[in-house]
Design a protein around this motif. Sequence first.
Motif, PDB file in Angstrom:
ATOM      1  N   ASN A 186      -8.423  60.219 -20.436  1.00 48.59           N
ATOM      2  CA  ASN A 186      -8.606  61.052 -19.250  1.00 48.59           C
ATOM      3  C   ASN A 186      -7.549  60.769 -18.182  1.00 48.59           C
ATOM      4  O   ASN A 186      -7.375  59.628 -17.758  1.00 48.59           O
ATOM      5  N   LYS A 187      -6.867  61.827 -17.763  1.00 50.28           N
ATOM      6  CA  LYS A 187      -5.968  61.775 -16.619  1.00 50.28           C
ATOM      7  C   LYS A 187      -6.397  62.875 -15.667  1.00 50.28           C
ATOM      8  O   LYS A 187      -6.112  64.060 -15.895  1.00 50.28           O
ATOM      9  N   ALA A 188      -7.114  62.499 -14.605  1.00 51.35           N
ATOM     10  CA  ALA A 188      -7.706  63.456 -13.667  1.00 51.35           C
ATOM     11  C   ALA A 188      -6.866  63.558 -12.399  1.00 51.35           C
ATOM     12  O   ALA A 188      -6.359  62.547 -11.897  1.00 51.35           O
ATOM     13  N   ASP A 189      -6.730  64.783 -11.892  1.00 52.95           N
ATOM     14  CA  ASP A 189      -6.035  65.005 -10.625  1.00 52.95           C
ATOM     15  C   ASP A 189      -6.993  64.786  -9.461  1.00 52.95           C
ATOM     16  O   ASP A 189      -8.128  65.271  -9.478  1.00 52.95           O
ATOM     17  N   LEU A 190      -6.521  64.098  -8.427  1.00 51.31           N
ATOM     18  CA  LEU A 190      -7.303  63.861  -7.220  1.00 51.31           C
ATOM     19  C   LEU A 190      -6.987  64.926  -6.176  1.00 51.31           C
ATOM     20  O   LEU A 190      -5.859  65.414  -6.096  1.00 51.31           O
ATOM     21  N   ASP A 191      -7.987  65.280  -5.367  1.00 50.72           N
ATOM     22  CA  ASP A 191      -7.819  66.420  -4.466  1.00 50.72           C
ATOM     23  C   ASP A 191      -6.776  66.182  -3.394  1.00 50.72           C
ATOM     24  O   ASP A 191      -6.173  67.127  -2.885  1.00 50.72           O
ATOM     25  N   THR A 192      -6.533  64.935  -3.037  1.00 46.49           N
ATOM     26  CA  THR A 192      -5.527  64.626  -2.011  1.00 46.49           C
ATOM     27  C   THR A 192      -4.197  64.205  -2.628  1.00 46.49           C
ATOM     28  O   THR A 192      -3.333  63.674  -1.940  1.00 46.49           O
ATOM     29  N   GLY A 193      -4.039  64.475  -3.933  1.00 46.01           N
ATOM     30  CA  GLY A 193      -2.811  64.118  -4.628  1.00 46.01           C
ATOM     31  C   GLY A 193      -2.968  62.833  -5.424  1.00 46.01           C
ATOM     32  O   GLY A 193      -3.778  61.967  -5.090  1.00 46.01           O
ATOM     33  N   GLY A 194      -2.188  62.724  -6.486  1.00 52.34           N
ATOM     34  CA  GLY A 194      -2.263  61.544  -7.321  1.00 52.34           C
ATOM     35  C   GLY A 194      -3.222  61.736  -8.486  1.00 52.34           C
ATOM     36  O   GLY A 194      -3.790  62.818  -8.688  1.00 52.34           O
ATOM     37  N   THR A 195      -3.411  60.674  -9.234  1.00 52.41           N
ATOM     38  CA  THR A 195      -4.207  60.752 -10.456  1.00 52.41           C
ATOM     39  C   THR A 195      -5.100  59.523 -10.628  1.00 52.41           C
ATOM     40  O   THR A 195      -4.845  58.456 -10.069  1.00 52.41           O
ATOM     41  N   LEU A 196      -6.139  59.727 -11.432  1.00 54.24           N
ATOM     42  CA  LEU A 196      -6.987  58.644 -11.925  1.00 54.24           C
ATOM     43  C   LEU A 196      -6.951  58.713 -13.437  1.00 54.24           C
ATOM     44  O   LEU A 196      -7.188  59.777 -14.021  1.00 54.24           O
ATOM     45  N   GLU A 197      -6.660  57.583 -14.096  1.00 51.88           N
ATOM     46  CA  GLU A 197      -6.545  57.552 -15.544  1.00 51.88           C
ATOM     47  C   GLU A 197      -7.476  56.499 -16.132  1.00 51.88           C
ATOM     48  O   GLU A 197      -7.560  55.372 -15.617  1.00 51.88           O
ATOM     49  N   THR A 198      -8.157  56.860 -17.206  1.00 50.38           N
ATOM     50  CA  THR A 198      -8.994  55.899 -17.934  1.00 50.38           C
ATOM     51  C   THR A 198      -9.298  56.434 -19.321  1.00 50.38           C
ATOM     52  O   THR A 198      -9.472  57.638 -19.512  1.00 50.38           O
ATOM     53  N   ASP A 199      -9.317  55.538 -20.296  1.00 47.19           N
ATOM     54  CA  ASP A 199      -9.711  55.866 -21.663  1.00 47.19           C
ATOM     55  C   ASP A 199     -11.111  55.309 -21.886  1.00 47.19           C
ATOM     56  O   ASP A 199     -11.347  54.117 -21.670  1.00 47.19           O
ATOM     57  N   VAL A 200     -12.034  56.177 -22.329  1.00 50.93           N
ATOM     58  CA  VAL A 200     -13.449  55.810 -22.407  1.00 50.93           C
ATOM     59  C   VAL A 200     -13.964  56.000 -23.831  1.00 50.93           C
ATOM     60  O   VAL A 200     -13.669  57.013 -24.473  1.00 50.93           O
ATOM     61  N   VAL A 201     -14.747  55.036 -24.300  1.00 51.62           N
ATOM     62  CA  VAL A 201     -15.448  55.138 -25.579  1.00 51.62           C
ATOM     63  C   VAL A 201     -16.946  55.173 -25.294  1.00 51.62           C
ATOM     64  O   VAL A 201     -17.479  54.283 -24.625  1.00 51.62           O
ATOM     65  N   THR A 202     -17.613  56.225 -25.765  1.00 53.59           N
ATOM     66  CA  THR A 202     -19.069  56.311 -25.643  1.00 53.59           C
ATOM     67  C   THR A 202     -19.696  56.160 -27.024  1.00 53.59           C
ATOM     68  O   THR A 202     -19.109  56.536 -28.042  1.00 53.59           O
ATOM     69  N   ASN A 203     -20.895  55.602 -27.036  1.00 50.78           N
ATOM     70  CA  ASN A 203     -21.660  55.409 -28.268  1.00 50.78           C
ATOM     71  C   ASN A 203     -23.039  56.020 -28.065  1.00 50.78           C
ATOM     72  O   ASN A 203     -23.664  55.819 -27.021  1.00 50.78           O
ATOM     73  N   ALA A 204     -23.514  56.760 -29.073  1.00 51.20           N
ATOM     74  CA  ALA A 204     -24.802  57.431 -28.932  1.00 51.20           C
ATOM     75  C   ALA A 204     -25.588  57.357 -30.235  1.00 51.20           C
ATOM     76  O   ALA A 204     -25.021  57.438 -31.332  1.00 51.20           O
ATOM     77  N   VAL A 205     -26.898  57.192 -30.095  1.00 53.29           N
ATOM     78  CA  VAL A 205     -27.834  57.365 -31.197  1.00 53.29           C
ATOM     79  C   VAL A 205     -28.603  58.649 -30.902  1.00 53.29           C
ATOM     80  O   VAL A 205     -29.309  58.737 -29.894  1.00 53.29           O
ATOM     81  N   ASN A 206     -28.414  59.648 -31.760  1.00 55.14           N
ATOM     82  CA  ASN A 206     -28.933  60.985 -31.505  1.00 55.14           C
ATOM     83  C   ASN A 206     -30.117  61.331 -32.412  1.00 55.14           C
ATOM     84  O   ASN A 206     -30.159  60.934 -33.580  1.00 55.14           O
ATOM     85  N   LEU A 207     -31.024  62.114 -31.862  1.00 60.22           N
ATOM     86  CA  LEU A 207     -32.075  62.781 -32.635  1.00 60.22           C
ATOM     87  C   LEU A 207     -31.991  64.258 -32.287  1.00 60.22           C
ATOM     88  O   LEU A 207     -31.797  64.620 -31.117  1.00 60.22           O
ATOM     89  N   GLY A 208     -32.133  65.104 -33.317  1.00 58.47           N
ATOM     90  CA  GLY A 208     -31.981  66.517 -33.027  1.00 58.47           C
ATOM     91  C   GLY A 208     -32.674  67.413 -34.028  1.00 58.47           C
ATOM     92  O   GLY A 208     -33.300  66.964 -34.983  1.00 58.47           O
ATOM     93  N   VAL A 209     -32.539  68.713 -33.782  1.00 58.38           N
ATOM     94  CA  VAL A 209     -33.130  69.740 -34.635  1.00 58.38           C
ATOM     95  C   VAL A 209     -32.082  70.793 -34.932  1.00 58.38           C
ATOM     96  O   VAL A 209     -31.230  71.099 -34.073  1.00 58.38           O
ATOM     97  N   SER A 210     -32.091  71.324 -36.153  1.00 55.91           N
ATOM     98  CA  SER A 210     -31.106  72.324 -36.571  1.00 55.91           C
ATOM     99  C   SER A 210     -31.813  73.570 -37.082  1.00 55.91           C
ATOM    100  O   SER A 210     -32.877  73.492 -37.716  1.00 55.91           O
ATOM    101  N   PHE A 211     -31.183  74.715 -36.819  1.00 57.82           N
ATOM    102  CA  PHE A 211     -31.656  76.004 -37.312  1.00 57.82           C
ATOM    103  C   PHE A 211     -30.567  76.606 -38.187  1.00 57.82           C
ATOM    104  O   PHE A 211     -29.411  76.711 -37.777  1.00 57.82           O
ATOM    105  N   ASN A 212     -30.936  77.000 -39.409  1.00 59.87           N
ATOM    106  CA  ASN A 212     -29.965  77.566 -40.361  1.00 59.87           C
ATOM    107  C   ASN A 212     -30.138  79.075 -40.448  1.00 59.87           C
ATOM    108  O   ASN A 212     -31.263  79.560 -40.566  1.00 59.87           O
ATOM    109  N   PHE A 213     -29.029  79.803 -40.395  1.00 62.21           N
ATOM    110  CA  PHE A 213     -29.090  81.260 -40.502  1.00 62.21           C
ATOM    111  C   PHE A 213     -27.856  81.810 -41.193  1.00 62.21           C
ATOM    112  O   PHE A 213     -26.920  81.068 -41.451  1.00 62.21           O
TER     113      PHE A 213
END
Length: 213
Positions: A186-213
């Motif tokens: 991520n390289k985000a623009d700041l409203d007053t100029g300049g940038t914020l940069e960070t690389d992020v790793v997220t981890n998730a355990v998901n439960l879900g439902v699917s519909f087939n058509f």
Amino acid sequence: MIRPAAAFLLLIAATTSAAAEVELSFYGGVQSANASDVTVRNDSVIPNGDFSIDWEGRSGDAPPYYGIRATKWRESGFGYGLDFAHNKIYPKELPPGYDVLEMTDGLNTLTVNAYRRWNGAFGDVSPYIGGGLGLAIPHVEVTAPGSETFGYQITGPAATVIAGASYPINDRWSVFGEYKGTYSSNKADLDTGGTLETDVVTNAVNLGVSFNF
């Protein structure tokens, strides 16, 4: 502005309306995030520098963590499709000089994924793996005295890996559980100029439902 989830649903409608063997999935779960290094560069009142932030997901806090996925499956067991995930990151502790620094609506990712599944490999249970590449589209929220950045941006590339299993309820509906890991640069623009940069790793355990058509 059209929110990323709404744009995703419009894209699904446009690309799958004439297709068969399509699976539409909805999921939630518990999502966390690893600590990451942050770099801020600007010529305004926001503190410049390099620092590290310990992030947390707070999956159940509004707006909650969720995802939407559309997959076209082939008889061979291979599939492809789109995946939108509404990840979130909150700092466990704000760095000095900041009132807000988070992506909670959220650290959104949109990826094009490929999958392999093994139908009925364990009775009615079908394991699957997948992965893909795409974009990070976070809602960037950075506030310091005299400056406020608040809005959606395309901030860089994203990648995801998935491993799980599904179980049919009937001919149309199934449930699934999975692990999903996502990397975003991520390289985000700041409203007053300049940038914020960070690389992020997220981890998730998901439960879900699917519909087939």
